[in-house]
Design an enzyme around this catalytic site. Structure first.
Site, PDB file in Angstrom:
ATOM      1  N   ASP A  18      13.845 -15.798 -44.140  1.00  0.00           N
ATOM      2  CA  ASP A  18      13.777 -16.085 -42.705  1.00  0.00           C
ATOM      3  C   ASP A  18      13.200 -17.467 -42.420  1.00  0.00           C
ATOM      4  O   ASP A  18      13.787 -18.255 -41.669  1.00  0.00           O
ATOM      5  CB  ASP A  18      12.940 -15.026 -41.979  1.00  0.00           C
ATOM      6  CG  ASP A  18      13.651 -13.679 -41.919  1.00  0.00           C
ATOM      7  OD1 ASP A  18      14.703 -13.530 -42.559  1.00  0.00           O
ATOM      8  OD2 ASP A  18      13.144 -12.785 -41.239  1.00  0.00           O
ATOM      9  N   ARG A 100      -3.417 -13.602 -37.547  1.00  0.00           N
ATOM     10  CA  ARG A 100      -2.627 -14.563 -36.779  1.00  0.00           C
ATOM     11  C   ARG A 100      -3.442 -15.713 -36.185  1.00  0.00           C
ATOM     12  O   ARG A 100      -3.010 -16.868 -36.214  1.00  0.00           O
ATOM     13  CB  ARG A 100      -1.830 -13.845 -35.688  1.00  0.00           C
ATOM     14  CG  ARG A 100      -0.834 -12.807 -36.194  1.00  0.00           C
ATOM     15  CD  ARG A 100      -0.170 -13.197 -37.483  1.00  0.00           C
ATOM     16  NE  ARG A 100       0.929 -12.308 -37.858  1.00  0.00           N
ATOM     17  CZ  ARG A 100       1.376 -12.194 -39.090  1.00  0.00           C
ATOM     18  NH1 ARG A 100       0.808 -12.890 -40.069  1.00  0.00           N
ATOM     19  NH2 ARG A 100       2.389 -11.392 -39.370  1.00  0.00           N
ATOM     20  N   ASP A 129       3.410 -10.416 -32.688  1.00  0.00           N
ATOM     21  CA  ASP A 129       2.971 -11.639 -33.351  1.00  0.00           C
ATOM     22  C   ASP A 129       3.316 -12.900 -32.574  1.00  0.00           C
ATOM     23  O   ASP A 129       2.564 -13.876 -32.591  1.00  0.00           O
ATOM     24  CB  ASP A 129       3.547 -11.715 -34.764  1.00  0.00           C
ATOM     25  CG  ASP A 129       2.788 -10.833 -35.737  1.00  0.00           C
ATOM     26  OD1 ASP A 129       1.639 -10.480 -35.430  1.00  0.00           O
ATOM     27  OD2 ASP A 129       3.340 -10.495 -36.799  1.00  0.00           O
ATOM     28  N   SER A 183      10.387  -3.954 -43.313  1.00  0.00           N
ATOM     29  CA  SER A 183       9.731  -5.257 -43.291  1.00  0.00           C
ATOM     30  C   SER A 183       8.272  -5.103 -43.701  1.00  0.00           C
ATOM     31  O   SER A 183       7.602  -4.146 -43.308  1.00  0.00           O
ATOM     32  CB  SER A 183       9.814  -5.854 -41.883  1.00  0.00           C
ATOM     33  OG  SER A 183       9.074  -7.052 -41.795  1.00  0.00           O
TER      34      SER A 183
END
Length: 411
Positions: A18, A100, A129, A183
Site C-alpha cells: 500500500d 499514531r 487512524d 489486515s
C-alpha cells in the site's frame, strides 16, 4: 479535492504494498519530491527492506528516514497512558491509538527539518487512524498540507493496487498477489487484526489470526510467578532486575505470550460512527495493567482513586479519538501524573493459561493499616462505636424522605 502546489511531502512509509503504491502515486500525481519516514515501534519486522524499496523507487538516500522509536514510544506514550489504567469502552488497551501521535510527531519534525510543505499517510477514509494522524499534524503544524491518498485515488481494490504496482515496476511479494485474509497492525504494545474474514462478528476467529500469543488452552500447565517493581506509577523492573521501558515491555510480552495472556475479540465504536470488529493481542500490556491497578490499590487514597477511575473513560476516549495533543488530554494527564507520586512498590503475580493473578503487593507508601483492619484486638486504634453516628448522619436524608412518605428511596 486534492491539495494543490505540493513541492515536498513526508510519507509515513512501511515498505509494504500500500505505502509503496502511495509513494509512486504521489510522484506521478503531484510531481513532488517524496521523503519517506519509517518508524521502528517494535512491530517485529526488519526495516532494511523498506529502505531498499524506497531507493528502488527513486528516493534519494538523504530523503529516507528510519528511526528506532521503541524507547520513546514506551516511555513517553505507553507509560503515561498506563498510569491512567486507560481502557476504551472498558476493554481495549488502545495499542494502535497510542502509536499514531508519535508517528505524526516525528513526521512533522522531519517535515520541518527538510523543508517539506506536506505530509501523507496510508490510512483509509473509513477508519480512526486518518483522524488520529491528521489531528496530530494540525496540532503540531497548523499550516501543514495533508495528503490522504485513500480519500483521493481510484485504486479502490487489491486488483487495482497490484495493477498499478506492475505498471510502475513496484516489487510485489508473492503473498501480496492474493487477497490478504485480514489486515494487521503491530507495535511493541500490541497487534491488531481487522477486516476481511473477521468482518462477520458471529464467526470465531481462526487461530492464525493470533500472532503474538499462544492459545490459553495450549499454554503450559505450570504457573509462572513474577514480581514487577514500580516507581511513581511506571514499571521499572521485573524480578528485581531494573530495565529500560522498552526492554521491560518486551520481557512482559514474552511472559504473556507463553502463558496465553492478552487476547481480545472486540466489537467497538469507531470515532467516524460505524462499529468494527477487531482481534487484539496485548500480552505485556495486560500484565502491566493488572499489576499497576494492584499497586494503586494500596497507595492511592480512596477518593483520589475513585476520581481517577471516573475520569478514565474520558481519557481513554480522548486518546482513541486522536486528541493526544489536545489541551484536555494534557489537563487530564497532569491530574493523573499527580496521582502517581506515591505509586511505588512491588506487585507479585502468577501467570497461568490466560490469567494474570495478583498474589501480593507492598509499598513504602502503603495506606493499608493492619492495626486498623485487623479482626483481632486492635488495641484501641479504631473505636467501633463511632460507626453509629457515621451511619445515622448518612441515613438522615433517607429518614427525612421516609417521614415525608417517600419510603425505600421513592421519588
Amino acid at each position: 479535492m486534492r491539495v494543490k502546489d505540493v513541492k515536498k511531502v513526508v510519507l509515513a512509509y512501511s515498505g509494504g504494498l500500500d505505502t509503496s503504491v502511495i509513494l509512486k502515486w504521489l510522484q506521478t500525481t503531484y510531481g513532488c519530491e517524496v521523503v519517506t519516514f519509517t518508524a521502528d515501534l517494535g512491530q517485529g519486522e526488519e526495516l532494511g527492506p523498506a529502505r531498499d524499496k524506497a531507493l528502488l523507487l527513486g528516493i534519494k538516500p538523504e530523503n529516507i528516514f528510519m528511526d528506532d522509536l521503541r524507547e520513546t514510544f514506551v516511555k513517553d506514550f505507553v507509560f503515561p497512558m498506563f498510569r491512567a489504567n486507560a481502557l476504551y469502552e472498558g476493554m481495549y488497551l488502545l495499542g494502535t491509538s497510542i502509536a499514531r501521535p508519535l508517528i505524526a510527531q516525528r513526521q512533522i519534525e522531519i517535515a520541518e527539518q527538510v523543508g517539506a510543505d506536506a505530509v501523507a499517510h496510508g490510512a483509509t477514509g473509513k477508519g480512526n487512524d486518518q483522524v488520529r494522524f491528521e489531528l496530530s499534524y494540525y496540532a503540531l503544524k497548523p499550516d501543514i498540507k495533508i495528503i490522504a491518498p485513500w480519500r483521493e485515488w481510484e485504486l479502490t481494490s487489491r486488483t487495482r493496487l497490484i495493477q498499478f504496482a506492475e505498471e510502475h515496476q513496484i516489487p510485489i511479494a508473492k503473498d501480496k498477489r492474493g487477497e490478504a485474509p485480514f489486515s494487521v497492525d503491530a507495535n511493541l504494545l500490541h497487534s491488531s487484526s481487522e477486516g476481511k474474514i473477521l468482518e462477520e462478528p458471529w464467526d470465531s476467529p481462526d487461530e492464525m489470526v493470533w500472532q503474538r500469543t499462544i492459545s490459553p488452552m495450549d499454554a503450559k500447565d505450570e504457573v509462572t510467578e513474577i514480581t514487577i517493581e514500580f516507581e511513581r506509577g511506571d514499571a521499572v523492573g521485573i524480578n528485581g532486575e531494573r530495565m529500560s521501558p522498552a526492554t521491560l515491555l518486551t520481557k512482559l510480552n514474552a511472559l504473556g505470550r507463553e502463558n496465553g495472556i492478552g487476547r481480545l475479540d472486540l466489537v467497538e465504536n469507531r470515532f467516524v460512527g460505524m462499529k468494527s470488529r477487531g482481534c487484539y493481542e496485548t500480552p505485556g500490556g495486560t500484565i502491566l495493567y493488572v499489576a499497576h491497578r494492584a499497586m494503586e490499590s494500596i497507595t492511592l487514597d480512596r477518593e483520589a482513586c475513585h476520581l481517577k477511575d471516573s475520569l478514565m473513560p474520558r481519557y481513554a476516549e480522548v486518546i482513541y479519538n486522536g486528541f493526544w495533543f489536545a489541551p484536555e488530554r494534557r489537563m487530564l494527564q497532569a491530574l493523573i501524573d499527580e496521582s502517581q507520586a506515591s505509586v511505588t512498590g512491588t506487585v507479585r503475580l502468577k501467570l497461568y493459561k490466560g490469567n494474570t493473578i495478583v498474589t501480593g503487593r507492598q509499598s513504602p507508601h502503603s495506606l493499608y493499616s493492619m492495626k486498623h483492619v485487623t479482626f483481632e484486638d486492635d488495641q484501641g486504634a479504631y473505636d467501633q462505636f463511632d460507626a453509629q453516628g457515621f451511619i445515622k448522619l448518612n441515613a438522615l436524608r433517607l429518614r427525612l424522605g421516609a417521614m415525608a412518605g417517600r419510603r425505600g428511596g421513592a421519588l
